[in-house]
Write an enzyme that holds these catalytic residues in place. Structure first.
Site, PDB file in Angstrom:
ATOM      1  N   ASP A  90       0.878  -1.167   0.000  1.00  0.00           N
ATOM      2  CA  ASP A  90       0.000   0.000   0.000  1.00  0.00           C
ATOM      3  C   ASP A  90       0.915   1.216   0.000  1.00  0.00           C
ATOM      4  O   ASP A  90       2.126   1.094   0.178  1.00  0.00           O
ATOM      5  CB  ASP A  90      -0.924  -0.011   1.216  1.00  0.00           C
ATOM      6  CG  ASP A  90      -2.058   1.020   1.125  1.00  0.00           C
ATOM      7  OD1 ASP A  90      -2.184   1.684   0.068  1.00  0.00           O
ATOM      8  OD2 ASP A  90      -2.800   1.176   2.108  1.00  0.00           O
ATOM      9  N   GLY A 146      -5.024   4.112   1.294  1.00  0.00           N
ATOM     10  CA  GLY A 146      -6.214   3.325   0.995  1.00  0.00           C
ATOM     11  C   GLY A 146      -6.145   2.581  -0.316  1.00  0.00           C
ATOM     12  O   GLY A 146      -7.168   2.392  -0.977  1.00  0.00           O
ATOM     13  N   HIS A 147      -4.950   2.127  -0.687  1.00  0.00           N
ATOM     14  CA  HIS A 147      -4.769   1.434  -1.966  1.00  0.00           C
ATOM     15  C   HIS A 147      -4.066   0.089  -1.781  1.00  0.00           C
ATOM     16  O   HIS A 147      -3.082  -0.205  -2.453  1.00  0.00           O
ATOM     17  CB  HIS A 147      -3.963   2.307  -2.924  1.00  0.00           C
ATOM     18  CG  HIS A 147      -4.519   3.678  -3.082  1.00  0.00           C
ATOM     19  ND1 HIS A 147      -3.723   4.809  -3.136  1.00  0.00           N
ATOM     20  CD2 HIS A 147      -5.805   4.110  -3.167  1.00  0.00           C
ATOM     21  CE1 HIS A 147      -4.498   5.875  -3.258  1.00  0.00           C
ATOM     22  NE2 HIS A 147      -5.761   5.482  -3.266  1.00  0.00           N
ATOM     23  N   PRO A 148      -4.551  -0.764  -0.864  1.00  0.00           N
ATOM     24  CA  PRO A 148      -3.856  -2.033  -0.652  1.00  0.00           C
ATOM     25  C   PRO A 148      -3.991  -2.966  -1.852  1.00  0.00           C
ATOM     26  O   PRO A 148      -5.045  -3.036  -2.483  1.00  0.00           O
ATOM     27  CB  PRO A 148      -4.566  -2.611   0.582  1.00  0.00           C
ATOM     28  CG  PRO A 148      -5.938  -2.027   0.539  1.00  0.00           C
ATOM     29  CD  PRO A 148      -5.756  -0.638  -0.021  1.00  0.00           C
TER      30      PRO A 148
END
Length: 504
Positions: free
Chosen positions: A292, A440-442
């Protein structure tokens, strides 16, 4: 266990950015019975609460999984917000509608995914999109997802001043980040129309789509694990013991959720599973390559005459650190008004937030227990290498430099969070590492790759290696974190797998 009365041709677990797309596309064939199970509430196309439709409201704790995670060595516990609702995180995110870059896909291809080049994926980005602007070569006009390029006139005074400061510092002005060039500063493209966040459930699972007799959507259903006959998936069992039978199972429960379901199903590192009393079915590196983007917020109060905070999302500087590999853009600096975000103060504020978007470090996701209602253990391992720390420090210094530029200073009344940004590099690094957040980009807990790749969990179409009738299609199969927000890329993945696997 109780038997389901609805055997499916395809059972989709998770109705978020990928799952809603798959449900819509796969049910286009009237002979295919599609069942979608979503853990959060299903609001249908007309009953979404105002808080989820308001694009200026970022995150919503009423529709969040409540995940906690280890950030890094000085951020032992930070919230990892994920949407728990039909539409998934696309229903709660900030509405940024940017694609991964061509260079990101080249990296996938270099790892053996040779039919995931930008030329391969561009038709699907165009197919998902409807937008009135930009060049036809890059953009779609009639897809389900509305994408709107913010114009200069849409930006708040603080957003505009941020752009002006970056241009004055020598950065190129970008009119369309979804066009051929991303290196520079400009206004975001957003999946927002008239202030309404356009999530995938709204635009793909429309009233017309939901009227199909071969599509069934259930909300409020948490899936425990996949059921098998030998190595063939035959359905799933839910947390309350209900069995749903299916000829094909697709996990689209997100980077955290899909990985946890695989692990509970016995697919993952054999030693970890055995320690929890789970019989290992497939010794695959599930959860071992989590990535992330580490995020650091500098938040300023707005000057009295510059207090406009809508739209919340405004402008982006997408650039390269001094250590970036050739062609890579590894830093994002985002100018956003964090209205309503649970971890932000209220009032007239602007955040200049820095993200390292091509990290070297990767984290891990493991199970805490076999209980499907127990949160997985998430360790992002942010800034876990010296190079990551140096590049993040460079990005934060760049953001601070922009805040001091004469074009931007009239908009800012003062630094609010953190209390100070020390000039000393070691002290500043300590402030950064003590105040990390998630972008918030796993991605990458079940990466795509060839069967002989030590990283890979699924093949280039999402099929789990060594198993039949089981796929994963969501951000977890992205092999490396892209240098961008991930929502459009996740939608594209679902569009492409739906087309290549189920319509040919």
């Amino acid at each position: 266990m109780s038997n389901s009365v609805e055997p499916a041709d395809v059972l989709i677990v998770g109705g978020g950015s990928a799952g809603a797309v798959l449900a819509a596309r796969l049910s286009e064939n009237p002979a295919r019975r599609v069942v979608l199970l979503e853990a959060g509430p299903d609001y249908g196309p007309t009953r979404f609460p105002a808080a989820l439709l308001d694009a200026d409201r970022i995150a919503d704790l009423d529709h969040d999984w409540g995940y906690a995670s280890r950030g890094g060595r000085l951020s032992p516990e930070i919230a990892a917000l994920r949407g728990k609702v039909i539409g998934g995180s696309s229903a709660v995110n900030v509405g940024a509608a940017h694609r991964a870059r061509a260079r990101d896909f080249a990296r996938w291809a270099e790892q053996g995914l040779d039919d995931w080049t930008f030329a391969d994926v561009l038709p699907y980005f165009r197919a998902l999109e409807n937008t009135p602007t930009g060049h036809d070569e890059y953009h779609g006009r009639s897809g389900p997802m509305p994408v709107r390029q913010l114009a200069d006139s849409d930006l708040t005074p603080a957003h505009s001043a941020f752009v002006d400061a970056a241009v004055a510092r020598g950065h190129n002005r970008i009119a369309d980040f979804n066009g051929p060039e991303q290196h520079g500063v400009g206004a975001f493209a957003v999946n927002v129309v008239d202030g309404v966040r356009q999530n995938t459930a709204l635009v793909y699972l429309t009233a017309e789509v939901r009227a199909r007799p071969n599509l069934i959507v259930h909300g409020g259903v948490t899936v425990d694990r996949v059921l098998f006959r030998a190595t063939k998936a035959t359905g799933v069992v839910t947390a309350d013991g209900t069995v749903h039978h299916a000829d094909d199972v697709i996990l689209s429960a997100g980077t955290y959720g899909s990985a946890a379901i695989l692990l509970r199903s016995g697919i993952g590192p054999a030693g970890d599973l055995a320690a929890l009393g789970i019989e290992p079915r497939g010794d695959l590196p599930v959860g071992q390559h989590l990535q992330d983007h580490p995020f650091f917020h500098t938040i300023y109060t707005l000057a009295p005459a510059r207090t406009q905070t809508s739209p919340a999302l405004g402008a982006l500087l997408w650039t390269a650190s001094s250590e970036a590999a050739d062609g890579d853009l590894d830093l994002n600096i985002v100018a956003v008004h964090p209205n309503g975000a649970p971890f932000m103060p209220t009032g007239g504020i602007v955040a200049l937030s820095t993200a390292l978007v091509l990290p070297d470090a990767h984290g891990k996701l493991r199970l805490a227990s076999r209980d499907p209602l127990t949160q997985p253990l998430i360790d992002h391992n942010y800034l876990g290498t010296d190079r990551d720390r140096r590049r993040m420090l460079e990005g934060v210094k760049l953001a601070s430099d922009l805040a001091r530029h004469p074009a931007l200073t009239p908009s800012l009344a003062g630094l609010m969070i953190p209390h100070e940004l020390p000039d000393d590099a070691a002290q500043l690094m300590q402030v950064i590492e003590s105040n990390l957040a998630v972008y918030g980009h796993p991605t990458s807990t079940a990466p795509m790759g060839s069967a002989d790749s030590p990283r890979a969990v699924v093949d280039s179409r999402g099929a789990v290696h060594g198993f039949a009738a089981l796929r994963v299609v969501d951000a977890s199969i992205i092999p490396y974190a892209p240098s961008s927000v991930t929502n459009l890329t996740t939608i594209m993945l679902a569009e492409r797998v739906a087309h290549l696997v189920y319509t040919r």
